[in-house]
Design a protein around this motif. Structure first.
Motif, PDB file in Angstrom:
ATOM      1  N   PHE A   1       0.853  -1.195   0.000  1.00  0.00           N
ATOM      2  CA  PHE A   1       0.000   0.000   0.000  1.00  0.00           C
ATOM      3  C   PHE A   1       0.879   1.232   0.000  1.00  0.00           C
ATOM      4  O   PHE A   1       1.795   1.356   0.816  1.00  0.00           O
ATOM      5  CB  PHE A   1      -0.916   0.019   1.220  1.00  0.00           C
ATOM      6  N   LEU A   2       0.590   2.147  -0.907  1.00  0.00           N
ATOM      7  CA  LEU A   2       1.407   3.348  -1.085  1.00  0.00           C
ATOM      8  C   LEU A   2       0.624   4.540  -0.537  1.00  0.00           C
ATOM      9  O   LEU A   2      -0.398   4.921  -1.081  1.00  0.00           O
ATOM     10  CB  LEU A   2       1.688   3.531  -2.574  1.00  0.00           C
ATOM     11  N   LYS A   3       1.148   5.130   0.542  1.00  0.00           N
ATOM     12  CA  LYS A   3       0.418   6.220   1.183  1.00  0.00           C
ATOM     13  C   LYS A   3       1.273   7.480   1.268  1.00  0.00           C
ATOM     14  O   LYS A   3       2.436   7.410   1.660  1.00  0.00           O
ATOM     15  CB  LYS A   3      -0.008   5.819   2.592  1.00  0.00           C
ATOM     16  N   ILE A   4       0.663   8.601   0.941  1.00  0.00           N
ATOM     17  CA  ILE A   4       1.410   9.853   1.038  1.00  0.00           C
ATOM     18  C   ILE A   4       1.580  10.244   2.504  1.00  0.00           C
ATOM     19  O   ILE A   4       0.689  10.012   3.325  1.00  0.00           O
ATOM     20  CB  ILE A   4       0.723  10.986   0.249  1.00  0.00           C
ATOM     21  N   MET A   5       2.732  10.782   2.804  1.00  0.00           N
ATOM     22  CA  MET A   5       2.995  11.260   4.165  1.00  0.00           C
ATOM     23  C   MET A   5       3.050  12.784   4.175  1.00  0.00           C
ATOM     24  O   MET A   5       2.360  13.440   4.944  1.00  0.00           O
ATOM     25  CB  MET A   5       4.322  10.705   4.664  1.00  0.00           C
ATOM     26  N   PHE A   6       3.909  13.331   3.333  1.00  0.00           N
ATOM     27  CA  PHE A   6       4.114  14.778   3.313  1.00  0.00           C
ATOM     28  C   PHE A   6       4.297  15.245   1.880  1.00  0.00           C
ATOM     29  O   PHE A   6       4.707  14.499   1.007  1.00  0.00           O
ATOM     30  CB  PHE A   6       5.392  15.171   4.078  1.00  0.00           C
ATOM     31  N   SER A   7       4.032  16.549   1.690  1.00  0.00           N
ATOM     32  CA  SER A   7       4.356  17.180   0.429  1.00  0.00           C
ATOM     33  C   SER A   7       4.836  18.601   0.695  1.00  0.00           C
ATOM     34  O   SER A   7       4.279  19.307   1.549  1.00  0.00           O
ATOM     35  CB  SER A   7       3.143  17.200  -0.497  1.00  0.00           C
ATOM     36  N   TYR A   8       5.855  18.998  -0.032  1.00  0.00           N
ATOM     37  CA  TYR A   8       6.392  20.350   0.055  1.00  0.00           C
ATOM     38  C   TYR A   8       6.340  20.986  -1.325  1.00  0.00           C
ATOM     39  O   TYR A   8       6.673  20.345  -2.329  1.00  0.00           O
ATOM     40  CB  TYR A   8       7.853  20.326   0.519  1.00  0.00           C
ATOM     41  N   ASN A   9       5.951  22.244  -1.358  1.00  0.00           N
ATOM     42  CA  ASN A   9       6.006  23.003  -2.586  1.00  0.00           C
ATOM     43  C   ASN A   9       6.899  24.210  -2.359  1.00  0.00           C
ATOM     44  O   ASN A   9       6.593  25.060  -1.523  1.00  0.00           O
ATOM     45  CB  ASN A   9       4.610  23.459  -3.027  1.00  0.00           C
ATOM     46  N   ASN A  10       7.993  24.267  -3.074  1.00  0.00           N
ATOM     47  CA  ASN A  10       8.929  25.365  -2.900  1.00  0.00           C
ATOM     48  C   ASN A  10       9.290  25.590  -1.437  1.00  0.00           C
ATOM     49  O   ASN A  10       9.220  26.710  -0.930  1.00  0.00           O
ATOM     50  CB  ASN A  10       8.357  26.661  -3.469  1.00  0.00           C
ATOM     51  N   LYS A  11       9.646  24.537  -0.778  1.00  0.00           N
ATOM     52  CA  LYS A  11      10.086  24.529   0.618  1.00  0.00           C
ATOM     53  C   LYS A  11       8.951  24.733   1.625  1.00  0.00           C
ATOM     54  O   LYS A  11       9.200  24.767   2.823  1.00  0.00           O
ATOM     55  CB  LYS A  11      11.173  25.587   0.880  1.00  0.00           C
ATOM     56  N   GLU A  12       7.719  24.839   1.146  1.00  0.00           N
ATOM     57  CA  GLU A  12       6.602  25.049   2.062  1.00  0.00           C
ATOM     58  C   GLU A  12       5.783  23.774   2.207  1.00  0.00           C
ATOM     59  O   GLU A  12       5.388  23.167   1.202  1.00  0.00           O
ATOM     60  CB  GLU A  12       5.717  26.184   1.544  1.00  0.00           C
ATOM     61  N   LEU A  13       5.497  23.385   3.439  1.00  0.00           N
ATOM     62  CA  LEU A  13       4.709  22.194   3.691  1.00  0.00           C
ATOM     63  C   LEU A  13       3.277  22.409   3.249  1.00  0.00           C
ATOM     64  O   LEU A  13       2.617  23.351   3.685  1.00  0.00           O
ATOM     65  CB  LEU A  13       4.743  21.853   5.182  1.00  0.00           C
ATOM     66  N   ILE A  14       2.763  21.544   2.367  1.00  0.00           N
ATOM     67  CA  ILE A  14       1.394  21.702   1.893  1.00  0.00           C
ATOM     68  C   ILE A  14       0.519  20.500   2.206  1.00  0.00           C
ATOM     69  O   ILE A  14      -0.688  20.611   2.220  1.00  0.00           O
ATOM     70  CB  ILE A  14       1.331  22.008   0.378  1.00  0.00           C
ATOM     71  N   ILE A  15       1.107  19.354   2.387  1.00  0.00           N
ATOM     72  CA  ILE A  15       0.346  18.169   2.775  1.00  0.00           C
ATOM     73  C   ILE A  15       1.038  17.538   3.972  1.00  0.00           C
ATOM     74  O   ILE A  15       2.236  17.294   3.951  1.00  0.00           O
ATOM     75  CB  ILE A  15       0.261  17.129   1.638  1.00  0.00           C
ATOM     76  N   ASN A  16       0.253  17.284   5.000  1.00  0.00           N
ATOM     77  CA  ASN A  16       0.763  16.609   6.185  1.00  0.00           C
ATOM     78  C   ASN A  16      -0.310  15.626   6.610  1.00  0.00           C
ATOM     79  O   ASN A  16      -1.277  16.014   7.259  1.00  0.00           O
ATOM     80  CB  ASN A  16       1.069  17.630   7.280  1.00  0.00           C
TER      81      ASN A  16
END
Lengths: 115, 111
Positions: free
Chosen positions: A42-57
Protein backbone atom coordinates in the motif's frame (compact mmCIF):
# COMPACT_ATOMS: atom_id res chain seq x y z
CA UNK A 1 22.00 11.54 -14.12
CA UNK A 2 19.47 10.09 -11.67
CA UNK A 3 16.42 12.32 -11.63
CA UNK A 4 15.28 11.59 -8.06
CA UNK A 5 17.85 10.07 -5.74
CA UNK A 6 17.55 8.84 -2.17
CA UNK A 7 20.10 7.86 0.43
CA UNK A 8 20.54 5.43 1.93
CA UNK A 9 19.05 2.67 -0.17
CA UNK A 10 18.91 0.30 2.78
CA UNK A 11 18.69 1.14 6.46
CA UNK A 12 18.71 -1.43 9.25
CA UNK A 13 18.50 -0.06 12.76
CA UNK A 14 17.43 -0.79 16.30
CA UNK A 15 14.15 0.25 17.84
CA UNK A 16 14.41 3.60 19.58
CA UNK A 17 17.10 5.01 17.31
CA UNK A 18 16.82 8.22 15.29
CA UNK A 19 17.53 8.12 11.57
CA UNK A 20 17.35 10.36 8.51
CA UNK A 21 16.66 9.70 4.86
CA UNK A 22 17.73 12.19 2.22
CA UNK A 23 16.18 12.96 -1.13
CA UNK A 24 17.36 15.11 -3.99
CA UNK A 25 15.84 15.84 -7.39
CA UNK A 26 17.64 17.43 -10.32
CA UNK A 27 14.53 17.92 -12.44
CA UNK A 28 13.93 21.49 -11.41
CA UNK A 29 10.56 20.53 -9.92
CA UNK A 30 8.77 22.69 -7.38
CA UNK A 31 7.00 19.95 -5.44
CA UNK A 32 8.37 16.99 -3.52
CA UNK A 33 6.70 14.17 -1.60
CA UNK A 34 7.35 11.40 0.86
CA UNK A 35 5.39 8.16 0.53
CA UNK A 36 5.40 5.06 2.71
CA UNK A 37 4.88 1.63 1.18
CA UNK A 38 4.19 -1.12 3.68
CA UNK A 39 4.68 -4.87 3.32
CA UNK A 40 1.32 -5.17 1.56
CA UNK A 41 2.50 -2.67 -1.05
CA UNK A 42 0.00 0.00 0.00
CA UNK A 43 1.41 3.35 -1.08
CA UNK A 44 0.42 6.22 1.18
CA UNK A 45 1.41 9.85 1.04
CA UNK A 46 3.00 11.26 4.16
CA UNK A 47 4.11 14.78 3.31
CA UNK A 48 4.36 17.18 0.43
CA UNK A 49 6.39 20.35 0.05
CA UNK A 50 6.01 23.00 -2.59
CA UNK A 51 8.93 25.37 -2.90
CA UNK A 52 10.09 24.53 0.62
CA UNK A 53 6.60 25.05 2.06
CA UNK A 54 4.71 22.19 3.69
CA UNK A 55 1.39 21.70 1.89
CA UNK A 56 0.35 18.17 2.77
CA UNK A 57 0.76 16.61 6.18
CA UNK A 58 -1.17 13.38 6.48
CA UNK A 59 -1.91 11.72 9.78
CA UNK A 60 1.66 10.84 10.52
CA UNK A 61 3.15 10.49 14.02
CA UNK A 62 5.11 13.58 15.00
CA UNK A 63 8.18 11.36 15.31
CA UNK A 64 8.41 11.96 11.56
CA UNK A 65 9.72 15.39 10.65
CA UNK A 66 10.34 16.43 7.06
CA UNK A 67 12.70 19.24 6.18
CA UNK A 68 13.20 21.00 2.89
CA UNK A 69 16.33 23.18 2.88
CA UNK A 70 15.65 24.11 -0.76
CA UNK A 71 13.23 23.01 -3.42
CA UNK A 72 15.61 20.34 -4.74
CA UNK A 73 15.91 18.56 -1.41
CA UNK A 74 13.44 16.95 0.96
CA UNK A 75 14.74 15.02 3.92
CA UNK A 76 12.87 12.86 6.39
CA UNK A 77 13.97 12.50 9.99
CA UNK A 78 12.46 9.81 12.16
CA UNK A 79 12.81 9.85 15.94
CA UNK A 80 12.43 6.90 18.29
CA UNK A 81 11.99 4.32 15.56
CA UNK A 82 9.36 1.64 16.11
CA UNK A 83 8.92 -1.81 14.58
CA UNK A 84 5.91 -0.55 12.61
CA UNK A 85 8.07 2.00 10.84
CA UNK A 86 9.64 -0.79 8.82
CA UNK A 87 8.66 -0.11 5.21
CA UNK A 88 9.94 1.27 1.95
CA UNK A 89 9.97 5.07 1.89
CA UNK A 90 9.74 6.70 -1.51
CA UNK A 91 10.55 10.27 -2.33
CA UNK A 92 8.86 11.75 -5.38
CA UNK A 93 8.72 15.05 -7.19
CA UNK A 94 6.43 16.78 -9.64
CA UNK A 95 6.81 19.94 -11.69
CA UNK A 96 4.17 21.88 -9.78
CA UNK A 97 1.59 21.29 -7.12
CA UNK A 98 -1.34 21.75 -9.50
CA UNK A 99 -3.84 19.56 -7.76
CA UNK A 100 -2.95 16.01 -8.70
CA UNK A 101 -2.56 16.56 -12.42
CA UNK A 102 1.18 16.43 -12.43
CA UNK A 103 3.17 13.31 -13.16
CA UNK A 104 5.08 12.16 -10.11
CA UNK A 105 8.66 10.95 -10.49
CA UNK A 106 9.69 8.51 -7.82
CA UNK A 107 13.08 7.86 -6.32
CA UNK A 108 14.43 4.31 -5.95
CA UNK A 109 13.20 3.99 -2.38
CA UNK A 110 14.81 3.49 1.03
CA UNK A 111 14.17 0.11 2.59
CA UNK A 112 13.97 0.64 6.34
CA UNK A 113 14.05 -2.31 8.70
CA UNK A 114 13.64 -1.69 12.42
CA UNK A 115 14.77 -4.53 14.67
CA UNK B 1 -13.74 11.16 1.77
CA UNK B 2 -12.73 9.56 -1.47
CA UNK B 3 -12.94 5.76 -1.53
CA UNK B 4 -10.90 3.93 -4.14
CA UNK B 5 -11.17 0.27 -4.91
CA UNK B 6 -8.78 -1.49 -7.26
CA UNK B 7 -9.49 -5.05 -8.34
CA UNK B 8 -8.30 -7.69 -8.52
CA UNK B 9 -5.59 -7.56 -5.87
CA UNK B 10 -3.65 -10.35 -7.57
CA UNK B 11 -3.74 -11.81 -11.07
CA UNK B 12 -1.71 -14.70 -12.38
CA UNK B 13 -1.78 -15.35 -16.12
CA UNK B 14 -0.04 -17.48 -18.68
CA UNK B 15 2.13 -15.58 -21.10
CA UNK B 16 0.02 -14.55 -24.06
CA UNK B 17 -3.20 -14.18 -22.07
CA UNK B 18 -4.89 -10.84 -21.59
CA UNK B 19 -5.05 -8.97 -18.29
CA UNK B 20 -7.33 -6.24 -16.94
CA UNK B 21 -7.27 -4.26 -13.71
CA UNK B 22 -10.10 -1.98 -12.62
CA UNK B 23 -10.18 1.10 -10.47
CA UNK B 24 -13.48 2.32 -9.02
CA UNK B 25 -14.14 5.51 -7.10
CA UNK B 26 -17.11 6.46 -4.96
CA UNK B 27 -16.85 10.04 -6.19
CA UNK B 28 -16.50 11.75 -9.56
CA UNK B 29 -12.87 12.22 -10.46
CA UNK B 30 -11.02 15.10 -12.01
CA UNK B 31 -8.46 12.80 -13.59
CA UNK B 32 -6.73 9.51 -13.01
CA UNK B 33 -3.15 8.37 -13.39
CA UNK B 34 -1.73 4.87 -13.73
CA UNK B 35 1.65 3.71 -12.46
CA UNK B 36 3.62 0.47 -12.76
CA UNK B 37 6.00 -0.84 -10.13
CA UNK B 38 8.33 -3.67 -11.07
CA UNK B 39 9.36 -6.09 -8.28
CA UNK B 40 11.96 -4.35 -6.14
CA UNK B 41 11.52 -1.13 -8.09
CA UNK B 42 9.73 2.15 -7.75
CA UNK B 43 6.42 3.36 -9.24
CA UNK B 44 6.76 4.66 -12.78
CA UNK B 45 4.15 6.85 -14.43
CA UNK B 46 2.31 5.24 -17.33
CA UNK B 47 -0.49 7.59 -18.32
CA UNK B 48 -3.02 10.20 -17.27
CA UNK B 49 -6.69 10.24 -18.29
CA UNK B 50 -8.69 13.43 -18.00
CA UNK B 51 -11.72 13.35 -20.28
CA UNK B 52 -14.94 11.42 -19.79
CA UNK B 53 -14.91 8.22 -21.88
CA UNK B 54 -11.26 8.73 -22.83
CA UNK B 55 -9.36 5.78 -24.28
CA UNK B 56 -5.59 5.81 -24.70
CA UNK B 57 -3.29 3.13 -26.03
CA UNK B 58 0.37 2.41 -25.47
CA UNK B 59 1.35 -0.57 -27.60
CA UNK B 60 -0.36 -3.54 -25.90
CA UNK B 61 -1.77 -1.40 -23.05
CA UNK B 62 -5.23 0.19 -23.32
CA UNK B 63 -6.43 2.66 -20.70
CA UNK B 64 -10.04 3.73 -20.33
CA UNK B 65 -11.80 6.37 -18.27
CA UNK B 66 -15.48 5.81 -17.62
CA UNK B 67 -18.18 8.08 -18.97
CA UNK B 68 -19.12 9.14 -15.44
CA UNK B 69 -15.44 9.62 -14.53
CA UNK B 70 -15.81 7.28 -11.58
CA UNK B 71 -13.94 4.29 -12.90
CA UNK B 72 -11.01 3.35 -15.06
CA UNK B 73 -9.37 0.25 -16.43
CA UNK B 74 -6.03 -0.90 -17.74
CA UNK B 75 -6.04 -3.77 -20.22
CA UNK B 76 -2.94 -5.57 -21.42
CA UNK B 77 -3.24 -7.67 -24.56
CA UNK B 78 -1.10 -10.80 -24.90
CA UNK B 79 0.90 -10.40 -21.71
CA UNK B 80 4.65 -10.87 -21.71
CA UNK B 81 6.99 -11.63 -18.82
CA UNK B 82 8.13 -8.01 -18.94
CA UNK B 83 4.63 -6.97 -17.85
CA UNK B 84 5.19 -8.45 -14.40
CA UNK B 85 4.71 -5.95 -11.59
CA UNK B 86 2.12 -4.10 -9.59
CA UNK B 87 -0.17 -1.68 -11.37
CA UNK B 88 -1.53 1.22 -9.36
CA UNK B 89 -4.29 3.60 -10.24
CA UNK B 90 -4.03 7.05 -8.71
CA UNK B 91 -7.37 8.82 -8.97
CA UNK B 92 -7.55 12.49 -8.27
CA UNK B 93 -10.54 14.36 -6.95
CA UNK B 94 -10.88 18.02 -7.85
CA UNK B 95 -9.96 20.41 -5.05
CA UNK B 96 -7.51 18.00 -3.48
CA UNK B 97 -3.76 18.52 -3.66
CA UNK B 98 -2.86 14.85 -3.46
CA UNK B 99 -3.15 11.62 -5.34
CA UNK B 100 -4.64 8.69 -3.48
CA UNK B 101 -3.16 5.48 -4.78
CA UNK B 102 -5.24 2.36 -5.14
CA UNK B 103 -3.99 -0.77 -3.41
CA UNK B 104 -2.61 -2.06 -6.69
CA UNK B 105 -3.00 -5.19 -8.75
CA UNK B 106 -0.03 -7.51 -8.66
CA UNK B 107 0.43 -9.26 -12.00
CA UNK B 108 2.51 -12.37 -12.39
CA UNK B 109 3.08 -13.98 -15.79
CA UNK B 110 3.93 -17.62 -16.23
CA UNK B 111 6.25 -18.10 -19.23
Amino acid sequence: DTAVSQTPKYLVTQMGNDKSIKCEQNLGHDTMYWYKQDSKKFLKIMFSYNNKELIINETVPNRFSPKSPDKAHLNLHINSLELGDSAVYFCASSPRVIAGRETQYFGPGTRLLVL
Amino acid sequence: GQQVMQIPQYQHVQEGEDFTTYCNSSTTLSNIQWYKQRPGGHPVFLIQLVKSGEVKKQKRLTFQFGEAKKNSSLHITATQTTDVGTYFCAPHQGGSEKLVFGKGTKLTVNP
